[in-house]
Motif scaffolding. Structure first.
Motif, PDB file in Angstrom:
ATOM      1  N   THR A   1      -3.540  -7.579   9.060  1.00 13.45           N
ATOM      2  CA  THR A   1      -3.555  -9.031   9.213  1.00 13.45           C
ATOM      3  C   THR A   1      -3.013  -9.666   7.942  1.00 13.45           C
ATOM      4  O   THR A   1      -3.107  -9.096   6.852  1.00 13.45           O
ATOM      5  N   GLY A   2      -2.458 -10.861   8.084  1.00 14.25           N
ATOM      6  CA  GLY A   2      -1.982 -11.616   6.937  1.00 14.25           C
ATOM      7  C   GLY A   2      -2.281 -13.085   7.127  1.00 14.25           C
ATOM      8  O   GLY A   2      -2.193 -13.597   8.252  1.00 14.25           O
TER       9      GLY A   2
ATOM     10  N   PHE B   1       6.182 -11.379   7.434  1.00 14.68           N
ATOM     11  CA  PHE B   1       7.099 -10.653   8.315  1.00 14.68           C
ATOM     12  C   PHE B   1       7.918  -9.642   7.503  1.00 14.68           C
ATOM     13  O   PHE B   1       8.106  -8.497   7.916  1.00 14.68           O
ATOM     14  N   ASP B   2       8.401 -10.088   6.344  1.00 13.04           N
ATOM     15  CA  ASP B   2       9.176  -9.194   5.494  1.00 13.04           C
ATOM     16  C   ASP B   2       8.276  -8.203   4.764  1.00 13.04           C
ATOM     17  O   ASP B   2       8.612  -7.019   4.626  1.00 13.04           O
ATOM     18  N   LEU B   3       7.123  -8.671   4.282  1.00 19.29           N
ATOM     19  CA  LEU B   3       6.235  -7.814   3.511  1.00 19.29           C
ATOM     20  C   LEU B   3       5.810  -6.580   4.299  1.00 19.29           C
ATOM     21  O   LEU B   3       5.856  -5.451   3.788  1.00 19.29           O
ATOM     22  N   PHE B   4       5.380  -6.776   5.548  1.00 29.95           N
ATOM     23  CA  PHE B   4       4.885  -5.640   6.313  1.00 29.95           C
ATOM     24  C   PHE B   4       6.021  -4.692   6.713  1.00 29.95           C
ATOM     25  O   PHE B   4       5.816  -3.480   6.788  1.00 29.95           O
ATOM     26  N   ALA B   5       7.206  -5.226   6.943  1.00 34.20           N
ATOM     27  CA  ALA B   5       8.352  -4.343   7.185  1.00 34.20           C
ATOM     28  C   ALA B   5       8.596  -3.478   5.957  1.00 34.20           C
ATOM     29  O   ALA B   5       8.900  -2.276   6.067  1.00 34.20           O
ATOM     30  N   TYR B   6       8.433  -4.063   4.781  1.00 33.95           N
ATOM     31  CA  TYR B   6       8.623  -3.344   3.521  1.00 33.95           C
ATOM     32  C   TYR B   6       7.522  -2.310   3.301  1.00 33.95           C
ATOM     33  O   TYR B   6       7.784  -1.161   2.943  1.00 33.95           O
TER      34      TYR B   6
ATOM     35  N   ASP C   1       3.489 -26.569  12.690  1.00 34.14           N
ATOM     36  CA  ASP C   1       2.683 -26.664  11.477  1.00 34.14           C
ATOM     37  C   ASP C   1       1.478 -25.728  11.530  1.00 34.14           C
ATOM     38  O   ASP C   1       0.687 -25.673  10.587  1.00 34.14           O
ATOM     39  N   LEU C   2       1.326 -25.003  12.616  1.00 42.50           N
ATOM     40  CA  LEU C   2       0.335 -23.951  12.746  1.00 42.50           C
ATOM     41  C   LEU C   2       0.914 -22.856  13.617  1.00 42.50           C
ATOM     42  O   LEU C   2       1.560 -23.145  14.638  1.00 42.50           O
ATOM     43  N   SER C   3       0.707 -21.611  13.218  1.00 49.19           N
ATOM     44  CA  SER C   3       1.183 -20.514  14.064  1.00 49.19           C
ATOM     45  C   SER C   3       0.328 -19.283  13.887  1.00 49.19           C
ATOM     46  O   SER C   3      -0.186 -19.017  12.795  1.00 49.19           O
ATOM     47  N   TRP C   4       0.140 -18.581  14.991  1.00 50.35           N
ATOM     48  CA  TRP C   4      -0.430 -17.239  14.992  1.00 50.35           C
ATOM     49  C   TRP C   4       0.634 -16.332  15.598  1.00 50.35           C
ATOM     50  O   TRP C   4       1.117 -16.584  16.706  1.00 50.35           O
ATOM     51  N   THR C   5       1.002 -15.314  14.877  1.00 49.20           N
ATOM     52  CA  THR C   5       2.064 -14.425  15.330  1.00 49.20           C
ATOM     53  C   THR C   5       1.583 -12.984  15.253  1.00 49.20           C
ATOM     54  O   THR C   5       1.120 -12.537  14.201  1.00 49.20           O
TER      55      THR C   5
ATOM     56  N   GLU D   1       4.257   1.106  16.467  1.00 41.05           N
ATOM     57  CA  GLU D   1       2.910   1.168  17.043  1.00 41.05           C
ATOM     58  C   GLU D   1       1.887   0.391  16.228  1.00 41.05           C
ATOM     59  O   GLU D   1       0.695   0.360  16.583  1.00 41.05           O
ATOM     60  N   ILE D   2       2.309  -0.258  15.127  1.00 38.60           N
ATOM     61  CA  ILE D   2       1.374  -0.991  14.269  1.00 38.60           C
ATOM     62  C   ILE D   2       1.449  -2.488  14.571  1.00 38.60           C
ATOM     63  O   ILE D   2       2.456  -3.138  14.275  1.00 38.60           O
ATOM     64  N   PRO D   3       0.382  -3.086  15.143  1.00 40.69           N
ATOM     65  CA  PRO D   3       0.377  -4.536  15.346  1.00 40.69           C
ATOM     66  C   PRO D   3      -0.133  -5.257  14.102  1.00 40.69           C
ATOM     67  O   PRO D   3      -1.058  -4.778  13.426  1.00 40.69           O
ATOM     68  N   VAL D   4       0.483  -6.379  13.790  1.00 38.93           N
ATOM     69  CA  VAL D   4       0.091  -7.188  12.635  1.00 38.93           C
ATOM     70  C   VAL D   4      -0.091  -8.630  13.094  1.00 38.93           C
ATOM     71  O   VAL D   4       0.796  -9.203  13.733  1.00 38.93           O
TER      72      VAL D   4
END
Length: 325
Positions: free
Chosen positions: A144-145, A168-173, A196-200, A206-209
């Motif tokens: 989670t982030g 998005f970039d951090l977890f790919a890295y 102005d608010l998002s849950w993604t 196979e790793i969901p974030v």
């Protein structure tokens, strides 16, 4: 090295400070007379403080672009065409298509484009990578982030593009793999035409974030949790802290137990992320090191941003075709 800094807002002023600390000869371009006047008071030669960035291109080796996202394609494209290396703050461009255009222009001219995904250079990230490589928590199950806080909304895009993109970039890295599928919810409570608010929920294979971003939560949250088979890594980027919590669920007969096996504060140390990031850019321009965040990484992060927008609009999962990247 002679570097042109384009854009002198709040973050651009920090770039100016770091570039001078690194010993670069800095030119500064900004359309604001007030900002140019401020730069003049910082001891920079007035001849190197200009309104039109094009005037400086014959005099510099590289360009550092810290302007609104919708201007990146035009400014970076012109600087690359003039034969100058470019550092471009994230997001690399307003769209993934524009990002790939910049990638192509840089490749054709033999000039590098480094994207300002600063979390890659944070000492917390280095500690997380070391812990993951050492197998401290076993195989990663999910993460989670959270990038949130009560603050002024950016005018050049939504919170997903401005803030969630960090993760998005951090977890790919961290995971060494690209995003493959996205599910998202977005809201425009302020009626600005931008979320102005998002849950993604981003699937890296196979790793969901799960990534939360908004402008409303009290405080200032820059944190992530990575959960594995044998425990979890809890990271606070604001506090520069990483804790490993070890434990497993064990079955005893028909019942399950949660067994904690240890907790440890991991060492986090290193220089200011912006200084490390811009130093890496200077080294790459000089041919002394590789480009650590190439344009392709910036384009892939924007792929996730666009997939999130599409998912929120359509109310369904959106796949990302990594074969076409």
């Amino acid at each position: 090295m002679k570097i042109l800094l384009v854009g002198l807002g709040r973050w651009g002023a920090q770039h100016l400070r770091v570039l001078r600390e690194l010993g670069a000869t800095v030119w500064v371009a900004d359309i604001s007379r007030e900002r140019r006047t401020w730069v003049g008071r910082q001891g920079i030669d007035a001849a190197r403080v200009i309104a039109d960035y094009r005037e400086a291109l014959p005099h510099v080796d590289a360009v550092d672009i810290v302007t609104p996202a919708d201007s990146h394609r035009a400014i970076a494209g012109e600087c690359l065409a003039a034969g100058r290396h470019c550092f471009v703050e994230k997001p690399l461009a307003a769209t993934a298509a524009e990002a790939r255009e910049l990638e192509a222009v840089g490749r054709a001219g033999g000039r590098l484009v480094q994207v300002g995904h600063i979390f890659r250079f944070h000492p917390v990230t280095a500690t997380l990578r070391e812990a993951l490589a050492a197998g401290r928590i076993g195989r990663v199950r999910y993460a989670t982030g959270r990038f949130a806080g009560f603050k002024r909304p950016r005018a050049d895009g939504g919170v997903t593009q401005a803030d969630a993109i960090h993760y998005f970039d951090l977890f790919a890295y961290l995971f060494g793999r690209d995003a493959t599928r996205v599910d998202a919810i977005q809201r425009d409570y302020l009626g600005r035409g931008h979320d102005d608010l998002s849950w993604t929920v981003v699937h890296y294979g196979e790793i969901p974030v799960s990534v939360e971003a908004n402008y409303f939560v009290p405080g200032n949250w820059r944190e992530c949790v990575i959960v594995g088979e044998r425990g979890a890594l809890v990271a606070d980027f604001n506090g520069a802290a990483v804790t490993v919590h070890l434990g497993e669920h064990r079955r005893r007969g028909d019942a399950w137990e949660a067994v904690e096996t240890g907790k440890e504060e991991l060492p986090v140390g290193g220089d200011e992320p912006l200084r490390v990031e811009l130093s890496a850019f200077v080294d790459a321009c000089a041919g002394q090191a590789p480009n650590l965040v190439p344009a392709s990484a910036g384009a892939r992060a924007l792929d996730v941003v666009e997939a999130a927008e599409q998912s929120a609009r359509l109310g369904r999962s959106v796949a990302i075709d990594i074969r076409g990247q």
